[in-house]
Design a protein around this motif. Structure first.
Motif, short mmCIF file in Angstrom:
data_model
loop_
_atom_site.label_atom_id
_atom_site.label_comp_id
_atom_site.label_asym_id
_atom_site.label_seq_id
_atom_site.Cartn_x
_atom_site.Cartn_y
_atom_site.Cartn_z
N LEU A 60 -12.00 16.62 -15.76
CA LEU A 60 -12.83 17.12 -14.67
C LEU A 60 -14.01 17.85 -15.30
O LEU A 60 -13.86 18.51 -16.32
CB LEU A 60 -12.05 18.11 -13.80
CG LEU A 60 -10.77 17.63 -13.15
CD1 LEU A 60 -10.06 18.81 -12.47
CD2 LEU A 60 -11.06 16.54 -12.14
N HIS A 61 -15.18 17.76 -14.69
CA HIS A 61 -16.35 18.45 -15.19
C HIS A 61 -16.70 19.60 -14.25
O HIS A 61 -16.64 19.46 -13.03
CB HIS A 61 -17.52 17.48 -15.34
CG HIS A 61 -17.27 16.45 -16.40
ND1 HIS A 61 -17.45 16.72 -17.74
CD2 HIS A 61 -16.80 15.19 -16.33
CE1 HIS A 61 -17.12 15.65 -18.45
NE2 HIS A 61 -16.72 14.71 -17.61
N LEU A 62 -17.06 20.72 -14.86
CA LEU A 62 -17.44 21.89 -14.09
C LEU A 62 -18.71 21.62 -13.31
O LEU A 62 -19.65 21.01 -13.82
CB LEU A 62 -17.67 23.09 -15.02
CG LEU A 62 -16.43 23.70 -15.62
CD1 LEU A 62 -16.80 24.71 -16.70
CD2 LEU A 62 -15.58 24.37 -14.55
N GLN A 63 -18.73 22.06 -12.08
CA GLN A 63 -19.92 21.97 -11.25
C GLN A 63 -20.28 23.38 -10.79
O GLN A 63 -19.43 24.27 -10.76
CB GLN A 63 -19.71 21.03 -10.07
CG GLN A 63 -18.50 21.33 -9.21
CD GLN A 63 -18.25 20.26 -8.17
OE1 GLN A 63 -19.13 19.94 -7.40
NE2 GLN A 63 -17.04 19.74 -8.14
N PRO A 64 -21.55 23.61 -10.49
CA PRO A 64 -21.94 24.95 -10.03
C PRO A 64 -21.20 25.33 -8.74
O PRO A 64 -20.95 24.48 -7.89
CB PRO A 64 -23.44 24.83 -9.77
CG PRO A 64 -23.87 23.61 -10.48
CD PRO A 64 -22.68 22.69 -10.54
N LEU A 65 -20.85 26.60 -8.64
CA LEU A 65 -20.20 27.10 -7.44
C LEU A 65 -21.28 27.39 -6.39
O LEU A 65 -22.06 28.32 -6.53
CB LEU A 65 -19.42 28.38 -7.76
CG LEU A 65 -18.67 29.03 -6.60
CD1 LEU A 65 -17.59 28.10 -6.05
CD2 LEU A 65 -18.06 30.35 -7.05
N THR A 66 -21.34 26.54 -5.37
CA THR A 66 -22.29 26.74 -4.28
C THR A 66 -21.52 26.82 -2.96
O THR A 66 -20.42 26.27 -2.85
CB THR A 66 -23.31 25.58 -4.18
OG1 THR A 66 -22.60 24.38 -3.82
CG2 THR A 66 -24.06 25.38 -5.49
N ALA A 67 -22.11 27.48 -2.00
CA ALA A 67 -21.46 27.63 -0.69
C ALA A 67 -21.18 26.27 -0.06
O ALA A 67 -20.11 26.05 0.50
CB ALA A 67 -22.32 28.49 0.23
N ALA A 68 -22.12 25.35 -0.17
CA ALA A 68 -21.95 24.03 0.45
C ALA A 68 -20.82 23.24 -0.21
O ALA A 68 -19.98 22.66 0.48
CB ALA A 68 -23.26 23.24 0.39
N ALA A 69 -20.78 23.22 -1.53
CA ALA A 69 -19.75 22.44 -2.23
C ALA A 69 -18.36 23.05 -2.06
O ALA A 69 -17.36 22.33 -2.02
CB ALA A 69 -20.11 22.33 -3.72
#
Length: 160
Positions: free
Chosen positions: A4-13
């Motif tokens: 798994l690759h880290l993705q930015p923590l955003t409200a939408a995601a």
């Protein structure tokens, strides 16, 4: 082993799993004789049949690549994590798939971000990245059982 690759923590995601709690934009209200901006009601806290409790967690540092072999969920209430230090955290969550975690997603928080994981959402354990971290945790308190764990047969590796 699946990566798994880290993705930015955003409200939408993060919305299907919970709330990102952060100061963004102008305050909803100005209070305290005009000296404080209030960013109001940023998370849907849910304590079910129990009560709200505040605990302090002191978590050891994790590093990449990070192994995800366990997820848990809390059927009776939400769980909010508010960092006291500026340590980013790996946040793993997964949809429910017939009573066990589906395919996980991995997020990386930034300084100033906190999270609230909604009731009954599968999530990984607290994982500060690169340094130990201290957290205020607001969650369900009662004598009722409020923890389900799932150990993966095939583990996941998390990388940038």
């Amino acid at each position: 082993m699946t990566t798994l690759h880290l993705q930015p923590l955003t409200a939408a995601a993060f919305a299907p799993f919970g709330d990102v709690i952060e100061v963004a934009g102008e305050a909803d209200k100005i209070i305290n004789q005009g000296m404080c901006g209030r960013h109001h009601d940023l998370a849907a806290l849910d304590f079910g049949p129990g009560r709200a409790g505040i605990s302090l967690f002191d978590a050891k540092a994790r590093s990449l690549p990070y192994t995800l072999d366990l997820m848990e969920r809390h059927p009776l209430g939400s769980q909010a994590f508010i960092p006291l230090d500026s340590v980013p955290m790996i946040v793993t969550v997964a949809p429910d798939a017939d009573g066990q975690p589906g395919t996980p997603q991995a997020f990386l928080s930034q300084p100033g971000q906190s999270i609230n994981i909604h009731r009954n959402v599968w999530h990984g354990v607290l994982a500060p990245l690169g340094a130990a971290g201290r957290y205020v945790v607001i969650d369900h308190i009662s004598d009722l059982p409020n923890l389900e764990e799932h150990w993966f047969e095939e583990i996941y590796t998390i990388q940038n």
